[in-house]
Design a protein around this motif. Structure first.
Motif, short mmCIF file in Angstrom:
data_model
loop_
_atom_site.label_atom_id
_atom_site.label_comp_id
_atom_site.label_asym_id
_atom_site.label_seq_id
_atom_site.Cartn_x
_atom_site.Cartn_y
_atom_site.Cartn_z
N ALA A 1 14.36 2.35 0.42
CA ALA A 1 14.11 2.19 -1.01
C ALA A 1 13.99 0.72 -1.39
O ALA A 1 13.20 0.36 -2.27
CB ALA A 1 15.22 2.87 -1.81
N VAL A 2 14.76 -0.13 -0.74
CA VAL A 2 14.67 -1.57 -1.01
C VAL A 2 13.35 -2.12 -0.50
O VAL A 2 12.69 -2.93 -1.16
CB VAL A 2 15.86 -2.30 -0.36
N ARG A 3 12.96 -1.69 0.68
CA ARG A 3 11.72 -2.20 1.29
C ARG A 3 10.46 -1.64 0.62
O ARG A 3 9.45 -2.34 0.53
CB ARG A 3 11.69 -1.83 2.78
N PHE A 4 10.54 -0.38 0.19
CA PHE A 4 9.36 0.30 -0.35
C PHE A 4 9.69 0.96 -1.70
O PHE A 4 9.65 2.18 -1.84
CB PHE A 4 8.86 1.35 0.65
N PRO A 5 10.01 0.15 -2.70
CA PRO A 5 10.49 0.70 -3.98
C PRO A 5 9.43 1.45 -4.77
O PRO A 5 9.77 2.24 -5.65
CB PRO A 5 10.96 -0.55 -4.73
N GLU A 6 8.16 1.21 -4.49
CA GLU A 6 7.08 1.83 -5.27
C GLU A 6 6.60 3.15 -4.69
O GLU A 6 5.75 3.82 -5.28
CB GLU A 6 5.90 0.87 -5.40
N ALA A 7 7.12 3.52 -3.53
CA ALA A 7 6.70 4.79 -2.92
C ALA A 7 7.14 5.97 -3.78
O ALA A 7 8.18 5.91 -4.44
CB ALA A 7 7.27 4.93 -1.51
N ARG A 8 6.36 7.04 -3.76
CA ARG A 8 6.74 8.25 -4.49
C ARG A 8 8.07 8.78 -3.98
O ARG A 8 8.92 9.25 -4.75
CB ARG A 8 5.65 9.31 -4.34
N ALA A 9 8.25 8.74 -2.65
CA ALA A 9 9.49 9.22 -2.04
C ALA A 9 9.70 8.50 -0.72
O ALA A 9 8.74 8.10 -0.05
CB ALA A 9 9.43 10.73 -1.81
N GLN A 10 10.96 8.32 -0.38
CA GLN A 10 11.33 7.83 0.94
C GLN A 10 11.96 9.00 1.67
O GLN A 10 12.89 9.65 1.16
CB GLN A 10 12.33 6.67 0.85
N VAL A 11 11.46 9.28 2.86
CA VAL A 11 11.88 10.46 3.62
C VAL A 11 12.32 10.02 5.00
O VAL A 11 11.57 9.38 5.73
CB VAL A 11 10.74 11.49 3.74
N VAL B 1 0.82 -1.22 0.00
CA VAL B 1 0.00 0.00 0.00
C VAL B 1 0.86 1.27 0.00
O VAL B 1 0.33 2.37 0.04
CB VAL B 1 -0.97 0.02 1.21
N ALA B 2 2.19 1.10 -0.02
CA ALA B 2 3.10 2.25 0.00
C ALA B 2 3.66 2.48 -1.40
O ALA B 2 4.87 2.48 -1.62
CB ALA B 2 4.22 2.03 1.00
N GLY B 3 2.78 2.70 -2.34
CA GLY B 3 3.20 2.93 -3.71
C GLY B 3 2.49 4.12 -4.30
O GLY B 3 1.74 4.83 -3.63
N GLY B 4 2.72 4.35 -5.58
CA GLY B 4 2.03 5.43 -6.27
C GLY B 4 2.42 6.79 -5.76
O GLY B 4 3.58 7.19 -5.83
N ALA B 5 1.46 7.51 -5.19
CA ALA B 5 1.70 8.88 -4.71
C ALA B 5 2.09 8.93 -3.24
O ALA B 5 2.18 10.02 -2.67
CB ALA B 5 0.44 9.72 -4.94
#
Length: 276
Positions: free
Chosen positions: A109-119, A89-93
């Motif tokens: 980034a490895v765990r959540f590659p589809e996220a718009r940004a990792q902050v 569910v952490a993808g797209g926008a």
């Protein structure tokens, strides 16, 4: 003046809401974040009034919830337990925010590659009253204006070009309030040993540290310049400074304190990645 969330908008999910994440949430709610746009997944934390509260991610998903901003606020050792389910569910926008000690942007980034940004955000506990400091760095297509609006109510913001120094910053500002509290506690204990009552010693110590840091922040002067304004040659202040400065031991002590905290952050990162 109360700082508001300004340009920040969207629905937020907090995965874990312990002391630090809870302090941030309380401050955001006080600054005008609509509690109806916040959901918390935490089996232990107390629900905040008006926010949706779930004990598991599965419960959150079953309630047909969604989020534009997801913040990881649990213990870094628990990242592996939630990453797989959350990545879906952490993808797209979605902006993926993390306050996890030791967990790098590369790890996110490895765990959540589809996220718009990792902050990656490193706040401290004074965020609870809007007097904290947050170091922040990001990768991907981050909405910097919204992130700044989100962090402003918490206090000062320090934007870092990358997260190479984040382990040290975690120790320096994230753990820092605990070190300051311990110093105040020790200062009060010394006063009590020399004859003050416990209550008076703590009150005087708190006011002394609070006034000194406020003066430093507002004056724009360096600490050494302010020391010189208090101390005089052969006076009482200089007699005490001679003990503090002897052999450079105070700086050495604080260096060891920060090194230990920084190195523990790196160990936590290895645990979060599943490294031996």
């Amino acid at each position: 003046m109360t700082k508001t969330l300004g340009k920040f908008a969207g629905r937020m999910l907090l995965v874990g809401c312990g002391n630090m994440a809870g302090a941030m949430l309380d401050r955001w709610l006080a600054a005008g974040l609509d509690p109806a746009r916040v959901a918390v997944v935490d089996p232990v934390a107390e629900p905040r009034e008006g926010t949706a509260h779930f004990t598991t991610l599965a419960d959150w998903q079953a309630a047909d919830q969604s989020a534009d901003w997801i913040m990881l606020g649990m213990k870094p050792q628990q990242l592996g337990d939630v990453a797989g389910e959350l990545a879906a569910v952490a993808g797209g926008a979605v902006h993926l925010l993390s306050i996890l000690a030791g967990v790098s942007l590369a790890d996110l980034a490895v765990r959540f590659p589809e996220a718009r940004a990792q902050v990656r955000i490193l706040p401290n506990l004074a965020a609870r009253i809007g007097a904290g400091v947050s170091a922040v760095t990001s990768t991907g297509d981050a909405d910097s204006a919204a992130i700044e609006a989100l962090l402003k109510p918490l206090g000062e913001i320090v934007a870092l070009p990358d997260d190479g120094m984040m382990d040290l910053v975690t120790a320096f500002t994230g753990s820092g309030p605990a070190f300051v509290f311990r110093l105040i506690e020790a200062y009060a204990a010394a006063g009590e040993r020399l004859g003050l009552s416990g209550d008076d010693a703590l009150k005087l110590a708190t006011a002394t540290f609070g006034g000194a840091t406020a003066l430093l922040a507002r004056s724009g002067e360096k600490p050494g310049a302010l020391v010189a304004q208090v101390a005089s040659k052969g006076g009482t202040t200089q007699a005490g400074l001679d003990i503090l400065d002897e052999g450079g031991e105070l700086v050495a002590l604080m260096t060891n304190v920060l090194r230990a905290a920084r190195d523990r952050g790196r160990e936590l990162a290895d645990i979060a990645r599943g490294d031996d």
